[in-house]
Enzyme design. Structure first.
Site, PDB file in Angstrom:
ATOM      1  N   CYS A   1      -2.841 -12.012   2.778  1.00  0.00           N
ATOM      2  CA  CYS A   1      -4.090 -12.637   3.735  1.00  0.00           C
ATOM      3  C   CYS A   1      -4.058 -14.195   3.739  1.00  0.00           C
ATOM      4  O   CYS A   1      -3.936 -14.826   2.750  1.00  0.00           O
ATOM      5  CB  CYS A   1      -5.289 -12.151   3.142  1.00  0.00           C
ATOM      6  SG  CYS A   1      -5.594 -10.292   3.107  1.00  0.00           S
TER       7      CYS A   1
ATOM      8  N   ARG B   1       1.217 -14.832   5.650  1.00  0.00           N
ATOM      9  CA  ARG B   1       0.698 -14.230   4.491  1.00  0.00           C
ATOM     10  C   ARG B   1       0.296 -12.657   4.827  1.00  0.00           C
ATOM     11  O   ARG B   1      -0.373 -11.976   3.695  1.00  0.00           O
ATOM     12  CB  ARG B   1      -0.393 -15.113   4.074  1.00  0.00           C
ATOM     13  CG  ARG B   1      -0.042 -16.538   3.783  1.00  0.00           C
ATOM     14  CD  ARG B   1      -1.504 -17.282   3.284  1.00  0.00           C
ATOM     15  NE  ARG B   1      -1.745 -16.769   1.916  1.00  0.00           N
ATOM     16  CZ  ARG B   1      -1.443 -17.225   0.728  1.00  0.00           C
ATOM     17  NH1 ARG B   1      -0.529 -18.350   0.775  1.00  0.00           N
ATOM     18  NH2 ARG B   1      -1.994 -16.812  -0.192  1.00  0.00           N
TER      19      ARG B   1
ATOM     20  N   TRP C   1      -3.401  -8.830   5.335  1.00  0.00           N
ATOM     21  CA  TRP C   1      -2.352  -7.617   4.793  1.00  0.00           C
ATOM     22  C   TRP C   1      -3.335  -6.808   4.149  1.00  0.00           C
ATOM     23  O   TRP C   1      -4.024  -6.855   3.262  1.00  0.00           O
ATOM     24  CB  TRP C   1      -1.644  -8.570   3.636  1.00  0.00           C
ATOM     25  CG  TRP C   1      -0.556  -7.561   3.373  1.00  0.00           C
ATOM     26  CD1 TRP C   1       0.760  -7.574   3.954  1.00  0.00           C
ATOM     27  CD2 TRP C   1      -0.333  -6.834   2.171  1.00  0.00           C
ATOM     28  NE1 TRP C   1       1.601  -6.554   3.315  1.00  0.00           N
ATOM     29  CE2 TRP C   1       0.778  -6.055   1.931  1.00  0.00           C
ATOM     30  CE3 TRP C   1      -1.264  -6.477   1.015  1.00  0.00           C
ATOM     31  CZ2 TRP C   1       1.096  -5.106   1.158  1.00  0.00           C
ATOM     32  CZ3 TRP C   1      -1.011  -5.733  -0.126  1.00  0.00           C
ATOM     33  CH2 TRP C   1       0.183  -5.065   0.014  1.00  0.00           C
TER      34      TRP C   1
ATOM     35  N   ASN D   1      -9.713 -12.442   0.720  1.00  0.00           N
ATOM     36  CA  ASN D   1      -8.322 -12.302   0.359  1.00  0.00           C
ATOM     37  C   ASN D   1      -8.258 -11.864  -1.270  1.00  0.00           C
ATOM     38  O   ASN D   1      -8.944 -12.446  -1.931  1.00  0.00           O
ATOM     39  CB  ASN D   1      -7.384 -13.621   0.255  1.00  0.00           C
ATOM     40  CG  ASN D   1      -5.887 -13.264  -0.234  1.00  0.00           C
ATOM     41  OD1 ASN D   1      -5.359 -12.387  -0.450  1.00  0.00           O
ATOM     42  ND2 ASN D   1      -5.292 -14.283  -0.771  1.00  0.00           N
ATOM     43  N   GLY D   2      -7.842 -10.511  -1.384  1.00  0.00           N
ATOM     44  CA  GLY D   2      -7.698 -10.112  -2.682  1.00  0.00           C
ATOM     45  C   GLY D   2      -8.268  -8.710  -2.953  1.00  0.00           C
ATOM     46  O   GLY D   2      -8.361  -7.958  -1.697  1.00  0.00           O
TER      47      GLY D   2
ATOM     48  N   GLU E   1      20.206  -9.028  -4.748  1.00  0.00           N
ATOM     49  CA  GLU E   1      19.478  -9.954  -3.911  1.00  0.00           C
ATOM     50  C   GLU E   1      20.060  -9.681  -2.478  1.00  0.00           C
ATOM     51  O   GLU E   1      19.176  -9.385  -1.672  1.00  0.00           O
ATOM     52  CB  GLU E   1      19.750 -11.373  -4.285  1.00  0.00           C
ATOM     53  CG  GLU E   1      19.062 -12.320  -3.221  1.00  0.00           C
ATOM     54  CD  GLU E   1      17.561 -12.293  -3.319  1.00  0.00           C
ATOM     55  OE1 GLU E   1      16.929 -11.560  -3.976  1.00  0.00           O
ATOM     56  OE2 GLU E   1      17.305 -13.097  -2.228  1.00  0.00           O
TER      57      GLU E   1
ATOM     58  N   LYS F   1      17.551  -8.152   0.683  1.00  0.00           N
ATOM     59  CA  LYS F   1      17.464  -8.737   1.751  1.00  0.00           C
ATOM     60  C   LYS F   1      17.701  -7.710   2.930  1.00  0.00           C
ATOM     61  O   LYS F   1      16.744  -7.768   3.982  1.00  0.00           O
ATOM     62  CB  LYS F   1      18.477 -10.024   1.809  1.00  0.00           C
ATOM     63  CG  LYS F   1      18.241 -11.196   1.220  1.00  0.00           C
ATOM     64  CD  LYS F   1      17.020 -11.985   1.665  1.00  0.00           C
ATOM     65  CE  LYS F   1      16.068 -12.742   0.918  1.00  0.00           C
ATOM     66  NZ  LYS F   1      15.552 -12.201  -0.249  1.00  0.00           N
TER      67      LYS F   1
ATOM     68  N   GLU G   1      14.603  -5.419   3.289  1.00  0.00           N
ATOM     69  CA  GLU G   1      13.246  -5.984   3.625  1.00  0.00           C
ATOM     70  C   GLU G   1      13.301  -6.374   5.055  1.00  0.00           C
ATOM     71  O   GLU G   1      12.395  -6.616   5.916  1.00  0.00           O
ATOM     72  CB  GLU G   1      12.396  -7.011   2.665  1.00  0.00           C
ATOM     73  CG  GLU G   1      13.427  -8.322   2.548  1.00  0.00           C
ATOM     74  CD  GLU G   1      12.651  -9.382   1.729  1.00  0.00           C
ATOM     75  OE1 GLU G   1      13.406 -10.199   1.324  1.00  0.00           O
ATOM     76  OE2 GLU G   1      11.465  -9.179   1.432  1.00  0.00           O
TER      77      GLU G   1
ATOM     78  N   HIS H   1      29.553   5.871 -12.698  1.00  0.00           N
ATOM     79  CA  HIS H   1      28.545   6.689 -13.770  1.00  0.00           C
ATOM     80  C   HIS H   1      27.558   7.454 -12.834  1.00  0.00           C
ATOM     81  O   HIS H   1      26.584   7.977 -13.253  1.00  0.00           O
ATOM     82  CB  HIS H   1      27.799   5.819 -14.681  1.00  0.00           C
ATOM     83  CG  HIS H   1      28.772   5.041 -15.659  1.00  0.00           C
ATOM     84  ND1 HIS H   1      29.474   5.994 -16.576  1.00  0.00           N
ATOM     85  CD2 HIS H   1      29.288   3.976 -15.847  1.00  0.00           C
ATOM     86  CE1 HIS H   1      30.233   5.152 -17.237  1.00  0.00           C
ATOM     87  NE2 HIS H   1      30.149   3.827 -16.854  1.00  0.00           N
TER      88      HIS H   1
ATOM     89  N   LYS I   1       3.987 -12.803   2.464  1.00  0.00           N
ATOM     90  CA  LYS I   1       4.732 -13.682   1.728  1.00  0.00           C
ATOM     91  C   LYS I   1       4.270 -13.768   0.445  1.00  0.00           C
ATOM     92  O   LYS I   1       4.957 -13.704  -0.616  1.00  0.00           O
ATOM     93  CB  LYS I   1       4.564 -15.072   2.208  1.00  0.00           C
ATOM     94  CG  LYS I   1       5.365 -16.158   1.579  1.00  0.00           C
ATOM     95  CD  LYS I   1       6.972 -15.961   1.899  1.00  0.00           C
ATOM     96  CE  LYS I   1       7.582 -16.981   1.296  1.00  0.00           C
ATOM     97  NZ  LYS I   1       9.153 -16.657   1.045  1.00  0.00           N
TER      98      LYS I   1
HETATM   99  O1  M6R Z   1       6.155 -15.964  -4.815  1.00  0.00           O
HETATM  100  P1  M6R Z   1       7.186 -15.318  -5.728  1.00  0.00           P
HETATM  101  O2  M6R Z   1       8.436 -15.942  -5.805  1.00  0.00           O
HETATM  102  O3  M6R Z   1       6.377 -15.135  -6.946  1.00  0.00           O
HETATM  103  O4  M6R Z   1       7.544 -14.186  -4.978  1.00  0.00           O
HETATM  104  C1  M6R Z   1       7.932 -12.926  -5.449  1.00  0.00           C
HETATM  105  C2  M6R Z   1       8.631 -11.994  -4.781  1.00  0.00           C
HETATM  106  O5  M6R Z   1       7.333 -11.192  -4.116  1.00  0.00           O
HETATM  107  C3  M6R Z   1       9.302 -12.330  -3.524  1.00  0.00           C
HETATM  108  O6  M6R Z   1      10.596 -13.053  -4.002  1.00  0.00           O
HETATM  109  C4  M6R Z   1       9.688 -11.224  -2.794  1.00  0.00           C
HETATM  110  O7  M6R Z   1      10.561 -10.416  -3.246  1.00  0.00           O
HETATM  111  C5  M6R Z   1      10.576 -11.918  -1.384  1.00  0.00           C
HETATM  112  N1  M6R Z   1      10.132 -11.445  -0.205  1.00  0.00           N
HETATM  113  C6  M6R Z   1      12.018 -11.508  -1.368  1.00  0.00           C
HETATM  114  O8  M6R Z   1      12.464 -11.812  -0.152  1.00  0.00           O
END
Ligand code: M6R
Length: 615
Positions: free
Chosen positions: A2, A27, A75, A101-102, A484, A488, A491, A507, A610
Site C-alpha cells: 500500500c 507498493r 495491496w 497501510n498495515g 535467485e 525472478k 515472480e 537426491h 514491493k
Molecule cells: O525490502 P526487502 O529487501 O526487505 O525485501 C525483501 C523481499 O521482499 C524482496 O527481496 C522480494 O523477494 C523481491 N520482490 C524479490 O525480487
C-alpha cells in the site's frame, strides 16, 4: 504494501496526490483512491485495479478543486480487491476519510463494538473501523489530530493512517506504528508519503516519523506528537536523489532501468569506503572495534532476494573472518527461540528497510541482547533506525517489484562488512584486504561489460515463452544465485522454476527432468577451487544425460564446459566469492525478457508488492 499520499497546499490536491500515487504504485496495485476536503464535505473517487482505472474515472468525473487531499494505492489484506474495499474509507456523513497501510489486528472486536453503536460498515476491510472510531471520538474543540491519537491508542498491529476531516480544510493528519510514513516539507505546502518518492518532485526535505507518532500538517506547519500527546523530536534530512531517479528515464520498465544502473549502483556502494591506504572505512558502523572483536557468532536474517544475498554473505564472512555464521529466513527466525547473546551479531539485510518479517526478527534479536547491523538501501527507514549500526547500499530508488540492483549492492555491502570484520579482528593481512577491495572496485566495469553481451540471453528467453518449467543449479555461492534466478522467473513469468544445490539434484529433484527441459547451471571459476568446478561439470553431465537442455553460465576462458552446454553464457572471470555479482545479471535479464515475451507487466507482477509491511 500500500502506498499512501497526503497533501496540503495551494496546488490542486487531487493532481499532487495522483502524481504521488503514480510513484508509489509499485507498493500495491489492487485498487486506488483519492479524497479531498471541499465545502464542508469530503469528496472521493476510488476504483479497483491499477491506478489507470482511477485516472480514467477522474478524467470522466473530476473531483472538486481543493488544496487538501489524501490518496492510496492498495495491496489487499482484508477484503477482496474491489471498489468497495478500495481506500479511502469514509464515514456515512462523509465527514472523515482515511487511508491505511498495515493490518489492524483487533479490528474484529472494534468492528463489533462499533456495530453495536449503530455504525454501518460498507467494506470488509480492517481500515473502515478507523474512520468510524475517528468519528466516534472527534471533538471539534480538540480536532482531528487529537482524535487520531485517541484512536491509535486503541489499535493493535501495524498501521500507517492518514486522514482528513470535512470541517478542517487545510489539515491532513497522519500516524504510524510499524509501517512507514515520511513527511515532506515544502514551501507553504507539506506532504506525506509512504516513502519520499511520493513527493520528490516537489521537495527533497524529509522527516521520517518515529514509532507511535502522529503528525498534523498544515500549509505552514508540521506538528509531531507521540500517541500520548507529548511533543516529539523530529530530525529533518535531505534526500540525496532527485525526481529523475524515480522515473523510467526512457526505459520501458523500471526493472530494465535498474538492471542497467547496476554498474553505477555498485560503484556507489563502494564510494567513500576505501581510504588512501586501500583499507576499509565504514562510516555508519556505529559498533566499536571492541564490540566487533567480541562477536562469537553471526546470524543473517532477511527475506526473498535479500535472503539470497545473506546466503552469499555467510560464505564470505566465514571464509574471511572464521566467525561461525548462520543464515535464516526472517519470517522463521523468532519462532524457533534462537540462541542469542550479547556477543551475537545479527545482520539484517533489507532493501526497503520496512519488511515486517525482518523488522520483527531484528526486534526479537535486540530483546535477547544481540547487537544488530542493518544492510539497507532506504535511508532513515525503520530497520536501520532500530539497529545498532547500518551499512547503506546507496543503490538509489529501486521501484520495480523484482529486486535487481538492490541484490548486487547487498552482495557488495556484505563483502565490505566481511572484509571490515577481518580487518578489525586481524584475520586477514592489510595486503589481502587491499587485494580483495581492489577486486571489488573492478566490479562496476565488469558488470558494464557483461551488460553489453545480453542480446543472446534476451533472444533465448523470447524463444522459451512456452516452457513449463526452468530449473537452476549451482554449488557454493552459485547455489544462492540459482535460487535467485528461480525466484525472478517465478515472480515475473509466473512459471514453475526452482533452484537447487547442484549436488542435491541426484537426491530427488532429478526425477523432475524431462526431454528438453531447460536447466540453467552456474559454473564456478575453474581457477583456484577447481574441485568445485569439476563437481558442477559432473552434475551438468548427469542432467544432460537425462535429456535436459543445458544453459550454462561460465566464466570467459572456461573451455571445459563447452562440450556440455546447449547454450553458453559467458561472464567475466572474477574470484569465486564475487562471482554472484556477475552471474546473477544474465538471470535477471532472462526473467525480464521471458516475462515480457509472455506479455506480463514486469514492474508490477500479480499478487506482489514491493515492500512487504505485513507478517
Ligand atoms: O525490502 P526487502 O529487501 O526487505 O525485501 C525483501 C523481499 O521482499 C524482496 O527481496 C522480494 O523477494 C523481491 N520482490 C524479490 O525480487
Amino acid at each position: 504494501m500500500c502506498g499512501i499520499v497526503g497533501y496540503v497546499g495551494s496546488l490542486r490536491a487531487d493532481d499532487v496526490v495522483l502524481e504521488g500515487l503514480r510513484r508509489l504504485e509499485y507498493r500495491g496495485y489492487d485498487s486506488a483512491g483519492i479524497a479531498v476536503v471541499t465545502e464542508g464535505t469530503v469528496a472521493s473517487a476510488k476504483r479497483a485495479g491499477k491506478l489507470v482505472q482511477l485516472e480514467t474515472a477522474l478524467s470522466e468525473s473530476a473531483l472538486p478543486a481543493s488544496g487538501t487531499g489524501i490518496g492510496h494505492t492498495r495491496w489487499a489484506t482484508h477484503g477482496a480487491p474491489n471498489d468497495r474495499n478500495a481506500h479511502p474509507h469514509l464515514t456515512r456523513a462523509q465527514s472523515i476519510a482515511v487511508v491505511h497501510n498495515g493490518i489492524i489486528e483487533n479490528f474484529a472486536r472494534l468492528r463489533a463494538e462499533l456495530e453495536d453503536a449503530d455504525y454501518e460498515f460498507q467494506s470488509e476491510t480492517d481500515t473502515e473501523v478507523v474512520a468510524h472510531l475517528l468519528d466516534s471520538v472527534y471533538d471539534p474543540a480538540t480536532g482531528l489530530a487529537e482524535a487520531m491519537r485517541v484512536v491509535c491508542r486503541r489499535l493493535d498491529g501495524a498501521f500507517t493512517l492518514v486522514a482528513i476531516h470535512a470541517d478542517e480544510p487545510g489539515v491532513v493528519v497522519g500516524a504510524r506504528r510499524n509501517s512507514p510514513l515520511v513527511v515532506g516539507r515544502g514551501d507553504n505546502e507539506n506532504f506525506l508519503g509512504s516513502d519520499v518518492s511520493a513527493f520528490i518532485g516537489y521537495t527533497r526535505k524529509a522527516i521520517e516519523l518515529g514509532q507511535d507518532q502522529v503528525v498534523e500538517l498544515r500549509t505552514d506547519s508540521i506538528t509531531v506528537t507521540n500517541f500520548d500527546g507529548t511533543p516529539a523530536q523530529i530530525t529533518e534530512y535531505e534526500v540525496t536523489w532527485d525526481a529523475e531517479a524515480a522515473e523510467k528515464g526512457g526505459y520501458d520498465y523500471f526493472m530494465l532501468k535498474e538492471i542497467a544502473e547496476q554498474p553505477q549502483a555498485v560503484a556507489d556502494t563502494l564510494l567513500g569506503r576505501i581510504n588512501d591506504d586501500g583499507l576499509l572505512v565504514l562510516d555508519e558502523m556505529r559498533l566499536s572495534d571492541d564490540d566487533l572483536r567480541s562477536v562469537d557468532k553471526i546470524v543473517l536474517i532477511a527475506c526473498g532476494t535479500a535472503y539470497h544475498a545473506g546466503m552469499i554473505a555467510k560464505y564470505a564472512i566465514e571464509h574471511w573472518t572464521r566467525i561461525p555464521c548462520e543464515i535464516e529466513l526472517a519470517s522463521e527466525f523468532r519462532y524457533r527461540d534462537p540462541i542469542l547473546t550479547r556477543d551475537t551479531l545479527v545482520i539484517a539485510i533489507s532493501q526497503s528497510g520496512e519488511t515486517m518479517d525482518t523488522l520483527m526478527a531484528l526486534r526479537h534479536a535486540r530483546e535477547q541482547g544481540a547487537r544488530v547491523l542493518a544492510v539497507c538501501n532506504v535511508n532513515g527507514s525503520t530497520i536501520p533506525r532500530e539497529s545498532d549500526a547500518v551499512v547503506y547500499t546507496h543503490a538509489g530508488p529501486e521501484i520495480a517489484v523484482a529486486s535487481t540492483k538492490a541484490f548486487l549492492t547487498q552482495v557488495v555491502a556484505v563483502h565490505l562488512v566481511a572484509l571490515y570484520l577481518a580487518q578489525v579482528r586481524g584475520t586477514k593481512w592489510g595486503e589481502e584486504i587491499r587485494h580483495h577491495v581492489e577486486q571489488l572496485a573492478q566490479m562496476p566495469s565488469k558488470i558494464e561489460e557483461l551488460l553489453t553481451t545480453m542480446e543472446p540471453v534476451r533472444e533465448m528467453a523470447a524463444s522459451m515463452a512456452d516452457a513449463q518449467t526452468v530449473l537452476f543449479i549451482g554449488r557454493h555461492v552459485g547455489y544462492p544465485v540459482a535460487l535467485e534466478g528461480a525466484l525472478k522467473v517465478k515472480e515475473l513469468a509466473y512459471m514453475h522454476a526452482e533452484g537447487f544445490a547442484a549436488g542435491e539434484l541426484k537426491h530427488g529433484p532429478i526425477a523432475l527432468l524431462e526431454e528438453g527441459m531447460p536447466v540453467v547451471a552456474i559454473v564456478p571459476s575453474p581457477r583456484g577451487r577447481s574441485i568445485l568446478h569439476d563437481k558442477v561439470i559432473s552434475n551438468i553431465q548427469e542432467v544432460r544425460a537425462r535429456g535436459a537442455r543445458m544453459i550454462v553460465i561460465a566464466e570467459e576462458g572456461d573451455t571445459d564446459v563447452e562440450p556440455y552446454a546447449d547454450v553458453l553464457i559467458r561472464i567475466p572471470a572474477v574470484p569465486t566469492l564475487m562471482q554472484p555479482i556477475l552471474a546473477v545479471v544474465p538471470l535477471q535479464v532472462f526473467a525480464c525478457a521471458l516475462a515480457t515475451a509472455k506479455g506480463f507487466d514486469v514492474d508490477q507482477p500479480r499478487n506482489l508488492a514491493k515492500s512487504v509491511t505485513v507478517e
